[in-house]
Each structure stands twice: as structure tokens, then as C-alpha cells.
Design a protein around this motif. Sequence first.
Motif, PDB file in Angstrom:
ATOM      1  N   LYS A 209       0.849  -1.188   0.000  1.00 51.26           N
ATOM      2  CA  LYS A 209       0.000   0.000   0.000  1.00 51.26           C
ATOM      3  C   LYS A 209       0.888   1.243   0.000  1.00 51.26           C
ATOM      4  O   LYS A 209       2.075   1.187   0.337  1.00 51.26           O
ATOM      5  N   TYR A 210       0.288   2.376  -0.353  1.00 50.67           N
ATOM      6  CA  TYR A 210       1.082   3.589  -0.543  1.00 50.67           C
ATOM      7  C   TYR A 210       0.435   4.783   0.154  1.00 50.67           C
ATOM      8  O   TYR A 210      -0.786   4.842   0.338  1.00 50.67           O
ATOM      9  N   SER A 211       1.278   5.734   0.518  1.00 49.67           N
ATOM     10  CA  SER A 211       0.821   7.002   1.067  1.00 49.67           C
ATOM     11  C   SER A 211       1.819   8.074   0.655  1.00 49.67           C
ATOM     12  O   SER A 211       2.911   7.769   0.166  1.00 49.67           O
ATOM     13  N   LEU A 212       1.448   9.312   0.853  1.00 55.87           N
ATOM     14  CA  LEU A 212       2.351  10.427   0.584  1.00 55.87           C
ATOM     15  C   LEU A 212       2.756  11.081   1.891  1.00 55.87           C
ATOM     16  O   LEU A 212       1.965  11.168   2.830  1.00 55.87           O
ATOM     17  N   CYS A 213       3.988  11.538   1.941  1.00 56.66           N
ATOM     18  CA  CYS A 213       4.469  12.298   3.093  1.00 56.66           C
ATOM     19  C   CYS A 213       5.072  13.604   2.580  1.00 56.66           C
ATOM     20  O   CYS A 213       5.908  13.592   1.672  1.00 56.66           O
ATOM     21  N   ILE A 214       4.612  14.714   3.153  1.00 60.92           N
ATOM     22  CA  ILE A 214       5.125  16.042   2.795  1.00 60.92           C
ATOM     23  C   ILE A 214       6.056  16.521   3.904  1.00 60.92           C
ATOM     24  O   ILE A 214       5.726  16.412   5.090  1.00 60.92           O
ATOM     25  N   PHE A 215       7.203  17.053   3.529  1.00 63.27           N
ATOM     26  CA  PHE A 215       8.184  17.538   4.491  1.00 63.27           C
ATOM     27  C   PHE A 215       8.351  19.049   4.336  1.00 63.27           C
ATOM     28  O   PHE A 215       8.629  19.540   3.239  1.00 63.27           O
ATOM     29  N   TYR A 216       8.197  19.773   5.436  1.00 60.04           N
ATOM     30  CA  TYR A 216       8.445  21.213   5.488  1.00 60.04           C
ATOM     31  C   TYR A 216       9.731  21.408   6.275  1.00 60.04           C
ATOM     32  O   TYR A 216       9.759  21.147   7.485  1.00 60.04           O
ATOM     33  N   GLU A 217      10.795  21.871   5.617  1.00 57.88           N
ATOM     34  CA  GLU A 217      12.113  21.898   6.244  1.00 57.88           C
ATOM     35  C   GLU A 217      12.701  23.304   6.330  1.00 57.88           C
ATOM     36  O   GLU A 217      12.677  24.062   5.355  1.00 57.88           O
ATOM     37  N   ASN A 218      13.229  23.597   7.495  1.00 62.03           N
ATOM     38  CA  ASN A 218      13.962  24.836   7.733  1.00 62.03           C
ATOM     39  C   ASN A 218      15.448  24.497   7.704  1.00 62.03           C
ATOM     40  O   ASN A 218      15.996  23.991   8.685  1.00 62.03           O
ATOM     41  N   GLU A 219      16.096  24.749   6.580  1.00 61.19           N
ATOM     42  CA  GLU A 219      17.491  24.354   6.407  1.00 61.19           C
ATOM     43  C   GLU A 219      18.433  25.108   7.359  1.00 61.19           C
ATOM     44  O   GLU A 219      19.539  24.637   7.630  1.00 61.19           O
ATOM     45  N   TYR A 220      17.993  26.258   7.860  1.00 62.75           N
ATOM     46  CA  TYR A 220      18.827  26.998   8.812  1.00 62.75           C
ATOM     47  C   TYR A 220      19.022  26.212  10.111  1.00 62.75           C
ATOM     48  O   TYR A 220      20.042  26.367  10.783  1.00 62.75           O
ATOM     49  N   ASN A 221      18.039  25.376  10.458  1.00 57.78           N
ATOM     50  CA  ASN A 221      18.096  24.632  11.717  1.00 57.78           C
ATOM     51  C   ASN A 221      18.582  23.192  11.542  1.00 57.78           C
ATOM     52  O   ASN A 221      18.759  22.487  12.533  1.00 57.78           O
ATOM     53  N   ARG A 222      18.780  22.765  10.315  1.00 61.67           N
ATOM     54  CA  ARG A 222      19.219  21.387  10.092  1.00 61.67           C
ATOM     55  C   ARG A 222      20.639  21.188  10.621  1.00 61.67           C
ATOM     56  O   ARG A 222      21.468  22.095  10.575  1.00 61.67           O
ATOM     57  N   ALA A 223      20.911  19.975  11.112  1.00 64.40           N
ATOM     58  CA  ALA A 223      22.262  19.654  11.595  1.00 64.40           C
ATOM     59  C   ALA A 223      23.257  19.747  10.431  1.00 64.40           C
ATOM     60  O   ALA A 223      23.021  19.208   9.362  1.00 64.40           O
ATOM     61  N   ASN A 224      24.336  20.483  10.647  1.00 68.92           N
ATOM     62  CA  ASN A 224      25.328  20.669   9.580  1.00 68.92           C
ATOM     63  C   ASN A 224      26.741  20.244  10.003  1.00 68.92           C
ATOM     64  O   ASN A 224      27.712  20.614   9.369  1.00 68.92           O
ATOM     65  N   GLY A 225      26.811  19.479  11.108  1.00 67.39           N
ATOM     66  CA  GLY A 225      28.105  18.980  11.547  1.00 67.39           C
ATOM     67  C   GLY A 225      28.765  19.795  12.633  1.00 67.39           C
ATOM     68  O   GLY A 225      29.869  19.466  13.078  1.00 67.39           O
ATOM     69  N   ASP A 226      28.110  20.863  13.088  1.00 64.13           N
ATOM     70  CA  ASP A 226      28.715  21.705  14.118  1.00 64.13           C
ATOM     71  C   ASP A 226      28.962  20.938  15.416  1.00 64.13           C
ATOM     72  O   ASP A 226      29.868  21.269  16.192  1.00 64.13           O
ATOM     73  N   ASP A 227      28.134  19.921  15.679  1.00 62.97           N
ATOM     74  CA  ASP A 227      28.246  19.178  16.934  1.00 62.97           C
ATOM     75  C   ASP A 227      29.291  18.078  16.883  1.00 62.97           C
ATOM     76  O   ASP A 227      29.566  17.425  17.887  1.00 62.97           O
ATOM     77  N   LEU A 228      29.861  17.832  15.713  1.00 58.43           N
ATOM     78  CA  LEU A 228      30.818  16.723  15.578  1.00 58.43           C
ATOM     79  C   LEU A 228      32.153  17.037  16.272  1.00 58.43           C
ATOM     80  O   LEU A 228      32.538  18.191  16.391  1.00 58.43           O
TER      81      LEU A 228
END
Length: 228
Positions: A209-228
Motif C-alpha cells: 500500500k502507498y501514502s504520501l508524506c510532505i516535508f516542510y524543512e527549515n534548512e537553517y536549523n538542520r544539523a550541519n556537523g557543528d556538533d561533531l
Amino acid sequence: MKKLVCMLALVLVSTLAFGQNAVTTFLGIPVDGTKAEMKQKLIAKGFELHRASDGDDFFTGEFNGRDVIIFFQTNNNKIWRISVLDKNNYSEGQIRIHYNNLLEQFKQNKKYFTSATADPLPEDEDISYEMTVHNKQYHAIFYQRDLQEEQKLMDDYINKVGGREELEKMPPSERKEIMDFAQKTIELVLMGDMFNRTVWFTIVQSSGKYSLCIFYENEYNRANGDDL
């Protein structure tokens, strides 16, 4: 024309120097802030809060005419993604129609810039085979425009070149050329910021079976490796 181009450049340089970056929104809610703040905002929109067996919170309600499940992801306790998943599952034929209809809705919505990946599903596409055998992912990507900022820049530009009355004195062909150039230039300058407001959807398959998922993303808050 050269003078007007210079005026437009001054307006845009001023915006780059002092402008504030807008973030992605979902139903007018910024995809930002803490989990506690987001919960209250979704409840205020009429969504019902639930708690899963693993302790994670999720919401149910109606969105764009369909029953959905909503959950969100954080980075350093700041919301960076809201996911909107169909609550009901569909057959392969139904998901094709659902996908193409949603695609057209996004394309017709002036709030979004359409990426090159946003193509409809062909009638002869074997979705099940492609996803199962070739691990193909069906998705369409869009970017939220900041229409208020675009209009503000256009108004500033028009004021600097003498106002709308001055533009009306020009021959229609020249006026159209100037305004088209201004609009395209403004969109180009704001594009870098716009790419940080990503909205995309994909087909999710489960037990045939299938469904759709919509993603609303704020790229400013996405993890970018600063915590590594």
C-alpha cells in the motif's frame, strides 16, 4: 534603462546588507522554535496531540482535505522539519492520482518555486516494481518564496525610479521590459535564501500500500556537523 538597472541594483544591495532571512512555514506556523512551542501552535490549529509507545509525540487531523499524521524533528531542541503523512493508505492507481494532483496544486501555488525534479508520474510507470526492484524514490521538491519580501523590493524599486505614475508614462513595451527584468532579478537575488525553505513530498510504501508524506524543512536549523 541603464539608470533603472542601477536603481534596482541599489535596492537589492541594500536588501542583502540589512534583510532578514524568512523561514519555512506550515499553515502559517514557522518551522522553528522549541518542541513545546510547536505543540501549542499545532494544537491551536486544531490538531490532536498523541503519544506513541516510544514516547514520541505526534498529531492527527485534517490537512489539504485528507486525514494526516503530523510529527516533527529537532536539532538542538529547535524544530527543523515538520512531516505530514497520509493517515490512510492507497492502491498503486490511487497513489498515482494523489501524487499528480498534489504536484499540480504545488505548481499552481504562487508561494512556491518549482524545482526540476517536479515531474508527474507517467500512466505506464510500474511504481511497485520500480520501488521494490530498483529502490526508486518518487519525490518532488519545491521552495517557499517570500512573496512579501519580493513585493517590498518591487515597491522600493518603483519608488526609487519615480513611482508608478512615472512608469505609466513609458511606452507599454518598455514598461513591461523593465518590470519583467526587475521581477526576475529580485527572484534571482532571493533564490539563495529561498533554497533554505524546502518543501517536498515522496511516496511511502508499506505492505503493498502507498501514502504520501510532505516535508516542510527549515534548512537553517538542520544539523550541519557543528556538533561533531
